[in-house]
Design a protein around this motif. Structure first.
Motif, PDB file in Angstrom:
ATOM      1  N   GLU A  24       0.836  -1.202   0.000  1.00 39.14           N
ATOM      2  CA  GLU A  24       0.000   0.000   0.000  1.00 39.14           C
ATOM      3  C   GLU A  24       0.869   1.250   0.000  1.00 39.14           C
ATOM      4  O   GLU A  24       0.581   2.215  -0.713  1.00 39.14           O
ATOM      5  CB  GLU A  24      -0.944  -0.001   1.200  1.00 39.14           C
ATOM      6  N   LYS A  25       1.952   1.235   0.784  1.00 39.09           N
ATOM      7  CA  LYS A  25       2.865   2.382   0.805  1.00 39.09           C
ATOM      8  C   LYS A  25       3.535   2.569  -0.542  1.00 39.09           C
ATOM      9  O   LYS A  25       3.702   3.692  -1.010  1.00 39.09           O
ATOM     10  CB  LYS A  25       3.920   2.202   1.902  1.00 39.09           C
ATOM     11  N   GLU A  26       3.914   1.473  -1.175  1.00 41.80           N
ATOM     12  CA  GLU A  26       4.550   1.542  -2.490  1.00 41.80           C
ATOM     13  C   GLU A  26       3.579   2.129  -3.518  1.00 41.80           C
ATOM     14  O   GLU A  26       3.959   2.977  -4.329  1.00 41.80           O
ATOM     15  CB  GLU A  26       5.007   0.147  -2.926  1.00 41.80           C
ATOM     16  N   ILE A  27       2.331   1.709  -3.464  1.00 40.46           N
ATOM     17  CA  ILE A  27       1.306   2.237  -4.373  1.00 40.46           C
ATOM     18  C   ILE A  27       1.116   3.731  -4.133  1.00 40.46           C
ATOM     19  O   ILE A  27       1.045   4.520  -5.078  1.00 40.46           O
ATOM     20  CB  ILE A  27      -0.025   1.469  -4.210  1.00 40.46           C
ATOM     21  N   ALA A  32       1.877   9.267  -5.832  1.00 39.02           N
ATOM     22  CA  ALA A  32       2.404  10.601  -5.514  1.00 39.02           C
ATOM     23  C   ALA A  32       3.370  11.058  -6.605  1.00 39.02           C
ATOM     24  O   ALA A  32       3.343  12.214  -7.027  1.00 39.02           O
ATOM     25  CB  ALA A  32       3.092  10.592  -4.158  1.00 39.02           C
ATOM     26  N   LYS A  33       4.224  10.150  -7.072  1.00 43.76           N
ATOM     27  CA  LYS A  33       5.170  10.506  -8.137  1.00 43.76           C
ATOM     28  C   LYS A  33       4.425  10.874  -9.416  1.00 43.76           C
ATOM     29  O   LYS A  33       4.800  11.820 -10.110  1.00 43.76           O
ATOM     30  CB  LYS A  33       6.137   9.353  -8.405  1.00 43.76           C
ATOM     31  N   ASP A  38       2.531  15.068 -13.053  1.00 49.08           N
ATOM     32  CA  ASP A  38       1.419  15.758 -13.694  1.00 49.08           C
ATOM     33  C   ASP A  38       1.455  17.247 -13.357  1.00 49.08           C
ATOM     34  O   ASP A  38       1.234  18.095 -14.219  1.00 49.08           O
ATOM     35  CB  ASP A  38       0.089  15.139 -13.260  1.00 49.08           C
ATOM     36  N   LEU A  39       1.768  17.575 -12.095  1.00 52.87           N
ATOM     37  CA  LEU A  39       1.860  18.981 -11.701  1.00 52.87           C
ATOM     38  C   LEU A  39       3.001  19.680 -12.436  1.00 52.87           C
ATOM     39  O   LEU A  39       2.869  20.835 -12.843  1.00 52.87           O
ATOM     40  CB  LEU A  39       2.059  19.103 -10.187  1.00 52.87           C
ATOM     41  N   ARG A  40       4.127  18.974 -12.597  1.00 51.68           N
ATOM     42  CA  ARG A  40       5.251  19.564 -13.346  1.00 51.68           C
ATOM     43  C   ARG A  40       4.862  19.832 -14.794  1.00 51.68           C
ATOM     44  O   ARG A  40       5.190  20.874 -15.363  1.00 51.68           O
ATOM     45  CB  ARG A  40       6.463  18.634 -13.299  1.00 51.68           C
ATOM     46  N   ILE A  41       4.156  18.889 -15.394  1.00 49.86           N
ATOM     47  CA  ILE A  41       3.708  19.059 -16.777  1.00 49.86           C
ATOM     48  C   ILE A  41       2.779  20.267 -16.881  1.00 49.86           C
ATOM     49  O   ILE A  41       2.907  21.090 -17.792  1.00 49.86           O
ATOM     50  CB  ILE A  41       3.017  17.776 -17.293  1.00 49.86           C
TER      51      ILE A  41
END
Length: 67
Positions: A24-27, A32-33, A38-41
């Protein structure tokens, strides 16, 4: 009749729980990445749009100076 206490079963369940929490943490990290990407784009697109507007304004100013 009650089931007998089984340390092996309890340990197995703890391992399963830990594995699930880890997944779950990995997901969450992956999501988040993706969100940051998406925010950078979006930020890059906003900057590109702003530069296009600035360029158009400069061209319009140059044309008005030439006239």
């Amino acid at each position: 009749m009650e089931a007998a206490f089984s340390p092996e079963l309890e340990l197995s369940q703890e391992k399963d729980t830990h594995k699930q929490e880890s997944q779950e943490k990995e997901i969450e990290t992956i999501l988040a990445k993706i969100g940051l990407s998406d925010l950078r784009i979006q930020a890059d697109q906003a900057e590109t749009d702003r530069l296009k507007v600035d360029t158009r304004k400069m061209i319009a100013n140059l044309i008005s100076l030439i006239k």
